[in-house]
Design a protein around this motif. Structure first.
Motif, PDB file in Angstrom:
ATOM      1  N   GLU A   1      31.010  34.058  31.856  1.00 36.31           N
ATOM      2  CA  GLU A   1      31.674  35.148  32.567  1.00 36.31           C
ATOM      3  C   GLU A   1      32.479  34.598  33.750  1.00 36.31           C
ATOM      4  N   ARG A   2      33.645  35.186  33.976  1.00 31.86           N
ATOM      5  CA  ARG A   2      34.416  34.930  35.201  1.00 31.86           C
ATOM      6  C   ARG A   2      34.547  36.280  35.891  1.00 31.86           C
TER       7      ARG A   2
ATOM      8  N   SER B   1      34.835  39.534  38.498  1.00 31.47           N
ATOM      9  CA  SER B   1      35.679  40.031  39.586  1.00 31.47           C
ATOM     10  C   SER B   1      34.812  40.115  40.840  1.00 31.47           C
TER      11      SER B   1
ATOM     12  N   ARG C   1      40.157  32.247  44.175  1.00 34.22           N
ATOM     13  CA  ARG C   1      40.372  33.673  43.937  1.00 34.22           C
ATOM     14  C   ARG C   1      41.716  33.839  43.239  1.00 34.22           C
ATOM     15  N   THR C   2      41.724  34.549  42.105  1.00 36.22           N
ATOM     16  CA  THR C   2      42.979  34.784  41.383  1.00 36.22           C
ATOM     17  C   THR C   2      43.018  36.229  40.908  1.00 36.22           C
ATOM     18  N   ARG C   3      44.220  36.736  40.733  1.00 40.30           N
ATOM     19  CA  ARG C   3      44.394  38.090  40.201  1.00 40.30           C
ATOM     20  C   ARG C   3      43.990  38.105  38.739  1.00 40.30           C
ATOM     21  N   ASP C   4      43.313  39.165  38.347  1.00 43.33           N
ATOM     22  CA  ASP C   4      42.920  39.342  36.952  1.00 43.33           C
ATOM     23  C   ASP C   4      44.163  39.749  36.166  1.00 43.33           C
TER      24      ASP C   4
ATOM     25  N   ARG D   1      44.428  41.161  33.421  1.00 50.00           N
ATOM     26  CA  ARG D   1      44.254  42.471  32.773  1.00 50.00           C
ATOM     27  C   ARG D   1      44.261  43.629  33.753  1.00 50.00           C
ATOM     28  N   ASP D   2      44.010  43.335  35.032  1.00 51.79           N
ATOM     29  CA  ASP D   2      43.967  44.379  36.056  1.00 51.79           C
ATOM     30  C   ASP D   2      44.459  43.784  37.372  1.00 51.79           C
TER      31      ASP D   2
ATOM     32  N   ALA E   1      42.318  43.817  40.523  1.00 54.19           N
ATOM     33  CA  ALA E   1      41.059  43.072  40.566  1.00 54.19           C
ATOM     34  C   ALA E   1      41.307  41.594  40.889  1.00 54.19           C
TER      35      ALA E   1
ATOM     36  N   GLN F   1      39.578  37.890  40.428  1.00 59.24           N
ATOM     37  CA  GLN F   1      38.549  37.110  39.758  1.00 59.24           C
ATOM     38  C   GLN F   1      38.155  35.935  40.632  1.00 59.24           C
TER      39      GLN F   1
END
Length: 158
Positions: A53-54, A56, A86-89, A91-92, A95, A97
């Motif tokens: 899992e990665r 949020s 920290r990176t932007r998801d 898919r969203d 959020a 990640q």
């Protein structure tokens, strides 16, 4: 007042034990540049990554029981220390990640070893980390954590 109420209440004992644990973990991980709360985040991230899992920030907050705003603050500090990314998801975009850096993984592995030793010490009176009393204690703690709190019982009685 019944005789059962003459000694410390279970709530008081849980609070005292949690304070004892928090102070012990803070002292144990301080040489690694971590606080107890930061350790909770990086150790959780480490375990979640090992299971594929990665998460949020929100998922990590739910997992640790910490407030999302506090997780965000901790994540920023860990990122500044070079332990977390920290990176932007994709898919969203709302959020964020989280992932440990190589340095973060190294520090986390060392911290987990330190805390494992601390757990052995704390649980020695129950027969150690793998003892049957410790397994029973862990089940009892999980039951208490899983029990929902009824909002109507949280109001002061008049």
């Amino acid at each position: 007042m019944s005789p059962a109420h003459l000694g410390p209440t279970p709530g008081f004992l849980v609070w005292r034990l949690s304070m004892k644990w928090r102070v012990a973990v803070d002292r144990a991980v301080a040489p690694l540049g971590l606080t107890h709360a930061q350790y909770s985040l990086v150790a959780s991230l480490y375990g979640m990554r090992r299971s594929g899992e990665r998460p949020s920030q929100r998922r990590l907050a739910d997992h640790t029981g910490l407030e999302p705003l506090y997780v965000s603050k901790l994540a920023r500090a860990l990122e500044a220390a070079g332990l977390l990314q920290r990176t932007r998801d994709p898919r969203d975009p709302r959020a964020v990640q989280l992932a440990l850096t190589e340095q973060g993984e190294d520090v986390t592995r060392r911290a987990i070893e330190v805390i494992h030793g601390l757990l052995e010490q704390l649980l020695e009176p129950l027969g150690g980390l793998d003892g049957p009393r410790t397994r029973e204690f862990t089940r009892d703690l999980m039951s208490l954590l899983d029990a929902p709190l009824d909002p109507s019982t949280q109001q002061p009685r008049t």
